[in-house]
Enzyme design. Structure first.
Site, PDB file in Angstrom:
ATOM      1  N   LYS A 120     -18.243  16.073  47.163  1.00  0.00           N
ATOM      2  CA  LYS A 120     -19.120  14.916  46.980  1.00  0.00           C
ATOM      3  C   LYS A 120     -18.531  13.737  46.221  1.00  0.00           C
ATOM      4  CE  LYS A 120     -23.068  17.213  45.853  1.00  0.00           C
ATOM      5  NZ  LYS A 120     -24.481  17.575  45.919  1.00  0.00           N
ATOM      6  N   GLU A 124     -23.792  19.952  39.715  1.00  0.00           N
ATOM      7  CA  GLU A 124     -23.027  18.744  40.084  1.00  0.00           C
ATOM      8  C   GLU A 124     -23.940  17.512  40.107  1.00  0.00           C
ATOM      9  OE1 GLU A 124     -20.321  19.261  43.461  1.00  0.00           O
ATOM     10  OE2 GLU A 124     -20.070  21.348  42.879  1.00  0.00           O
ATOM     11  N   HIS A 140     -24.228  13.689  37.318  1.00  0.00           N
ATOM     12  CA  HIS A 140     -24.346  12.254  37.627  1.00  0.00           C
ATOM     13  C   HIS A 140     -25.386  11.565  36.740  1.00  0.00           C
ATOM     14  CE1 HIS A 140     -21.939  12.008  41.337  1.00  0.00           C
ATOM     15  NE2 HIS A 140     -22.352  13.234  41.576  1.00  0.00           N
TER      16      HIS A 140
END
Ligand code: NAD
Length: 340
Positions: A133, A203, A207
């Protein structure tokens, strides 16, 4: 066991032998996606605790059962092997596998790049596909392009949903325009519980403001749960570092700063909190400004939108590999092929 074989364009009998590395949420979904296919057969699977291999094809239900009840596909009888170095051991066993889907957590942020190095060093030749990603993670793989080429590996990167399906849709939609002004990806993900997709959720947390890949990686399950309790199970993500940007830039479509990615993930409800879509805004040759929108059906799960494209790109990668084309490609520059 699958015995039926398909014919490729040269009328050569061919069934693509697949390995899935990582057997969590996406890895198990990937196995279920392949099960009914004629053109692909799942021969290998690996997780943190072991691996399984069968030349005739793994029993998908039994593999999932072994993982869920005992913690590893290594417990699958008689195909399994328990190992703390499952990827290395699987590669060292030299079983014939044409392509691997890397359904591994990219934690730390160079994990998939380090696994790729293992493949290069092992002398294995074939096709690798990831659903990685982050921009910085794809950049690490781009830096390995020449090494992959000389190793005889065709690597398809960023081939999940986003990056992946939505990036490819943007690349197609861009063709109507003389200039691309913005590509805006907004994803909605609904999952019944976060534990089915631990790496994906960690994950995503990485962010959020105040978190990094390393701090999210080292969070205990209890800490993740405490964070989700505070947000009612919902993660709202804005201006993410997502590789759709570098992929569209490399494909010559627009500068990376014109690509915006964000989304909402509900970890307590399989219903999507919003419809996943990509909007491509540009100027036509006549000077008109317009926006194309591609929206995924709300009934399609994250797993369907990641694993379907991953195998479509793997099939495309096999075709390139057979033509002697090796190196690194992204979802924005190659068309996926539909797997029958
Ligand atoms: P998960 O946490 O459910 O499962 C991870 C699996 O990897 C487990 O089976 C674990 O045992 C295995 N594993 C961990 N370390 C290993 C090692 N060293 N050797 C062998 N196996 C190992 O993960 P998930 O939620 O299915 O996510 C997998 C990846 O897919 C993540 O990196 C996530 O970001 C990515 N993803 C991409 C998209 C996209 O659209 N591009 C969407 C969702 C998820």
């Amino acid at each position: 066991m699958k015995t039926e074989q398909t014919l490729d364009n040269n009328n050569t009998p061919q069934t693509i032998r697949i390995g899935v590395l990582g057997f969590g949420g996406l890895g198990q979904a990937a196995a279920r996606v392949i099960a009914p296919k004629r053109e692909m057969i799942l021969v290998a699977a690996a997780d943190k605790g072991g691996y399984a291999y069968s030349v005739e094809g793994l029993d998908v239900q039994a593999s999932i059962k072994a993982y869920q009840s005992q913690g590893s596909v290594g417990y699958l009888e008689p195909a399994g092997t328990i190992s703390n170095n499952s990827i290395e051991d699987l590669l060292a066993s030299n079983h014939p596998v044409d392509g691997y889907f890397l359904a591994l957590p990219n934690l730390p942020n160079d994990f998939i790049a380090s696994v790729t190095k293992q493949f290069i060093q092992s002398g294995w030749r074939g096709v690798l596909v990831d659903a990685i990603k982050r921009t910085s993670a794809v950049e690490q793989l781009l830096a390995m392009k020449a090494e992959l080429q000389s190793a005889g590996i065709t690597y398809m990167s960023g081939c999940g949903a986003t990056p992946g399906l939505l990036t490819a849709a943007a690349a197609i939609a861009a063709q109507s325009y003389a200039e691309i002004h913005q590509v805006k990806i907004t994803f909605g993900v609904g999952i019944a519980n976060w534990e089915a997709y631990r790496a994906t959720i960690r994950e995503d947390i990485a962010h959020m403001p105040g978190y990094t890949v390393d701090s999210a990686r080292t969070m205990t399950d209890e800490e993740v749960e405490a964070l989700l309790d505070k947000t009612n199970g919902v993660l709202t993500l804005e201006n993410m570092e997502h590789a759709d940007d570098v992929m569209l830039e490399l494909a010559g479509i627009c500068d990376r700063d014109r690509v915006i990615v964000g989304g909402v993930v509900d970890t307590r409800n399989p219903k999507k909190p919003l419809s996943t879509n990509v909007q491509i805004t540009g100027r036509t040759f006549e000077g008109k400004i317009s926006t194309h929108t591609f929206t995924l059906g709300d009934e399609t799960s994250m797993a369907a939108n990641v694993c379907g494209p991953a195998f479509g790109y793997l099939k495309a990668g096999v075709k390139l590999h057979q033509q002697g084309i090796h190196g690194l490609f992204t979802a924005a520059e190659i068309m996926p092929l539909f797997v029958k």
